[in-house]
Design an enzyme around this catalytic site. Structure first.
Site, PDB file in Angstrom:
ATOM      1  N   ASN A   8       3.937  -3.193 -12.242  1.00 54.03           N
ATOM      2  CA  ASN A   8       3.467  -1.913 -12.834  1.00 54.03           C
ATOM      3  C   ASN A   8       4.038  -0.720 -12.125  1.00 54.03           C
ATOM      4  O   ASN A   8       3.471  -0.246 -11.295  1.00 54.03           O
ATOM      5  CB  ASN A   8       2.053  -2.020 -13.076  1.00 54.03           C
ATOM      6  CG  ASN A   8       1.643  -1.055 -13.927  1.00 54.03           C
ATOM      7  OD1 ASN A   8       2.232   0.118 -14.365  1.00 54.03           O
ATOM      8  ND2 ASN A   8       0.287  -0.622 -13.651  1.00 54.03           N
ATOM      9  N   TRP A   9       4.958  -0.089 -12.639  1.00 56.50           N
ATOM     10  CA  TRP A   9       5.511   1.038 -11.887  1.00 56.50           C
ATOM     11  C   TRP A   9       4.771   2.361 -12.055  1.00 56.50           C
ATOM     12  O   TRP A   9       5.069   3.252 -11.357  1.00 56.50           O
ATOM     13  CB  TRP A   9       7.102   1.240 -12.548  1.00 56.50           C
ATOM     14  CG  TRP A   9       7.789   0.316 -11.901  1.00 56.50           C
ATOM     15  CD1 TRP A   9       7.681  -0.863 -11.318  1.00 56.50           C
ATOM     16  CD2 TRP A   9       9.484   0.060 -12.130  1.00 56.50           C
ATOM     17  NE1 TRP A   9       8.788  -1.622 -11.227  1.00 56.50           N
ATOM     18  CE2 TRP A   9      10.042  -0.975 -11.418  1.00 56.50           C
ATOM     19  CE3 TRP A   9      10.312   1.142 -12.955  1.00 56.50           C
ATOM     20  CZ2 TRP A   9      11.111  -1.380 -11.715  1.00 56.50           C
ATOM     21  CZ3 TRP A   9      11.680   0.421 -13.119  1.00 56.50           C
ATOM     22  CH2 TRP A   9      12.162  -0.369 -12.395  1.00 56.50           C
ATOM     23  N   LYS A  10       3.932   2.202 -13.046  1.00 53.68           N
ATOM     24  CA  LYS A  10       3.257   3.317 -13.530  1.00 53.68           C
ATOM     25  C   LYS A  10       4.104   4.634 -13.671  1.00 53.68           C
ATOM     26  O   LYS A  10       5.155   4.521 -13.937  1.00 53.68           O
ATOM     27  CB  LYS A  10       2.046   3.555 -12.125  1.00 53.68           C
ATOM     28  CG  LYS A  10       1.248   2.583 -11.985  1.00 53.68           C
ATOM     29  CD  LYS A  10      -0.032   2.867 -11.062  1.00 53.68           C
ATOM     30  CE  LYS A  10      -0.700   1.567 -11.062  1.00 53.68           C
ATOM     31  NZ  LYS A  10      -2.210   1.702 -10.038  1.00 53.68           N
ATOM     32  N   HIS A  93      -5.612  -0.648 -18.893  1.00 54.51           N
ATOM     33  CA  HIS A  93      -5.534  -0.423 -17.566  1.00 54.51           C
ATOM     34  C   HIS A  93      -6.675   0.386 -17.121  1.00 54.51           C
ATOM     35  O   HIS A  93      -6.996   1.506 -17.818  1.00 54.51           O
ATOM     36  CB  HIS A  93      -4.161   0.203 -16.998  1.00 54.51           C
ATOM     37  CG  HIS A  93      -3.808   0.122 -15.466  1.00 54.51           C
ATOM     38  ND1 HIS A  93      -4.503   1.297 -14.787  1.00 54.51           N
ATOM     39  CD2 HIS A  93      -3.402  -0.621 -14.455  1.00 54.51           C
ATOM     40  CE1 HIS A  93      -4.145   0.827 -13.482  1.00 54.51           C
ATOM     41  NE2 HIS A  93      -3.513  -0.267 -13.443  1.00 54.51           N
ATOM     42  N   GLU A 165      -8.666  -6.595 -12.618  1.00 55.55           N
ATOM     43  CA  GLU A 165      -8.333  -5.663 -11.528  1.00 55.55           C
ATOM     44  C   GLU A 165      -9.525  -4.967 -11.248  1.00 55.55           C
ATOM     45  O   GLU A 165     -10.076  -3.793 -11.804  1.00 55.55           O
ATOM     46  CB  GLU A 165      -7.157  -4.716 -12.009  1.00 55.55           C
ATOM     47  CG  GLU A 165      -5.808  -5.379 -12.265  1.00 55.55           C
ATOM     48  CD  GLU A 165      -4.730  -4.275 -12.252  1.00 55.55           C
ATOM     49  OE1 GLU A 165      -3.755  -4.461 -11.772  1.00 55.55           O
ATOM     50  OE2 GLU A 165      -5.099  -3.094 -13.029  1.00 55.55           O
ATOM     51  N   SER A 214      -3.876  -3.858  -4.756  1.00 51.71           N
ATOM     52  CA  SER A 214      -3.473  -3.765  -3.300  1.00 51.71           C
ATOM     53  C   SER A 214      -2.946  -5.212  -3.046  1.00 51.71           C
ATOM     54  O   SER A 214      -2.798  -5.789  -2.048  1.00 51.71           O
ATOM     55  CB  SER A 214      -4.771  -3.620  -2.433  1.00 51.71           C
ATOM     56  OG  SER A 214      -5.143  -2.373  -2.622  1.00 51.71           O
ATOM     57  N   GLY A 235       1.218  -2.857  -8.485  1.00 54.42           N
ATOM     58  CA  GLY A 235       1.318  -1.525  -8.578  1.00 54.42           C
ATOM     59  C   GLY A 235       2.342  -0.981  -7.563  1.00 54.42           C
ATOM     60  O   GLY A 235       3.614  -1.359  -7.382  1.00 54.42           O
ATOM     61  N   GLY A 236       1.918  -0.412  -6.288  1.00 51.79           N
ATOM     62  CA  GLY A 236       2.350  -0.014  -5.232  1.00 51.79           C
ATOM     63  C   GLY A 236       3.469  -0.728  -4.673  1.00 51.79           C
ATOM     64  O   GLY A 236       4.495  -0.483  -4.383  1.00 51.79           O
TER      65      GLY A 236
HETATM   66  P1  PGA Z   1      -1.920  -1.551  -6.586  1.00 47.89           P
HETATM   67  O1  PGA Z   1      -2.065  -1.304  -8.319  1.00 47.89           O
HETATM   68  O2  PGA Z   1      -1.210  -2.745  -6.782  1.00 47.89           O
HETATM   69  O3  PGA Z   1      -1.019  -0.254  -6.279  1.00 47.89           O
HETATM   70  O4  PGA Z   1      -3.492  -1.677  -6.262  1.00 47.89           O
HETATM   71  C1  PGA Z   1      -2.499  -2.514  -9.173  1.00 47.89           C
HETATM   72  C2  PGA Z   1      -2.449  -1.738 -10.654  1.00 47.89           C
HETATM   73  O5  PGA Z   1      -3.064  -0.652 -10.924  1.00 47.89           O
HETATM   74  O6  PGA Z   1      -2.184  -2.481 -11.481  1.00 47.89           O
END
Ligand code: PGA
Length: 256
Positions: A8-10, A93, A165, A214, A235-236
């Protein structure tokens, strides 16, 4: 069941940056049996990336969609408009729920819009830090599941993916801390038990449940081996092609 690795690149990367990233990833990634990889860029990058992507190696997903198919909804993009471009759409989300105040009703209508349009919804559920502190995790997970899947017929349930999540474990949340495998296992059990009790064992076992929060190349292996976890929503770490690729390699070993 397949193992899913979803990035998920946001709201990151320009269209040009997204294209360079995809170019790099396509060079390193090799298709593997039982492994499904997807990237989820911003809406604006979906069309150009859809021309560049090799769908045998990875799929595209959207980060959100409108619950309506067409109409006077300025600024929205419907899943009817996205369906030729994406195979997946993230729905509910925590950033949509808590930053953009999406209601349970909107979320369930978005899940239904995905199913109606032949796109797999990835329904995100998860408790906040304070809900966890007050012992409300079980109720929150059940409520979000019941509500999110309310408009889906039994026959369509196995077209849905659930992502657990916990909001307190999402890396961009202030004070975030990674969940332990025990934390995750206990919530996954709540989710699986609820699905079983509501829809029966056979259907419940067909619904993939992912974990997100994370995730990085160091903890991906441990998270993927938790019973009942069928993949990761990242995400990150998905923003760095080498890290995302390391996680894919780990998943390949687990899925083999
Ligand atoms: P993260 O984000 O891996 O940076 O914690 C996960 C998400 O929000 O889907």
């Amino acid at each position: 069941m397949k193992t899913y690795i979803v990035g998920n690149w946001k709201m990151n990367f320009t269209v040009g940056e997204a294209s360079i990233y995809l170019h790099k990833l396509l060079k390193t990634i090799k298709p593997a049996k039982n492994l499904q990889v997807a990237i989820v860029p911003s809406t604006v990058a979906l069309q150009p990336l859809s021309l560049q992507i090799d769908r045998k190696k990875l799929k595209l997903g959207a980060q959100n969609c409108c619950e309506k198919d067409y109409g006077a909804y300025t600024g929205e993009t419907s899943i009817t408009q996205l369906r030729g471009l994406v195979d997946y759409c993230i729905i509910g989300h925590s950033e949509r729920r808590y930053v953009f105040n999406e209601t349970d009703k909107m979320i369930r209508e978005k899940v239904a819009a995905c199913i109606r349009n032949g796109v797999t919804p990835i329904l995100c559920i998860g408790e906040t830090e304070s809900e966890r502190t007050f012992g409300e995790t079980k109720d929150v997970l059940k409520d979000q599941l019941v509500s999110g899947l309310k408009d889906i017929s039994k026959e369509d349930l196995d077209k849905c993916i659930i992502a657990y999540e916990p909001v307190w474990a999402i890396s961009s949340v202030k004070g975030a801390r990674p969940a332990t495998p025990d934390d995750i296992a206990s919530s996954i059990n709540i989710i699986r038990d609820h699905l079983k009790a509501t829809y029966g064992k056979e259907i419940a076992e067909k619904i993939p449940v992912l974990y997100g929060g994370s995730v990085n190349p160091n903890n991906a292996g441990a998270y993927l081996t938790i019973p009942g976890v069928n993949g990761l929503l990242i995400g990150g770490a998905s923003l760095i092609a080498s890290q995302f690729n390391d996680i894919i390699e780990t998943a390949k070993k687990v899925a083999a």
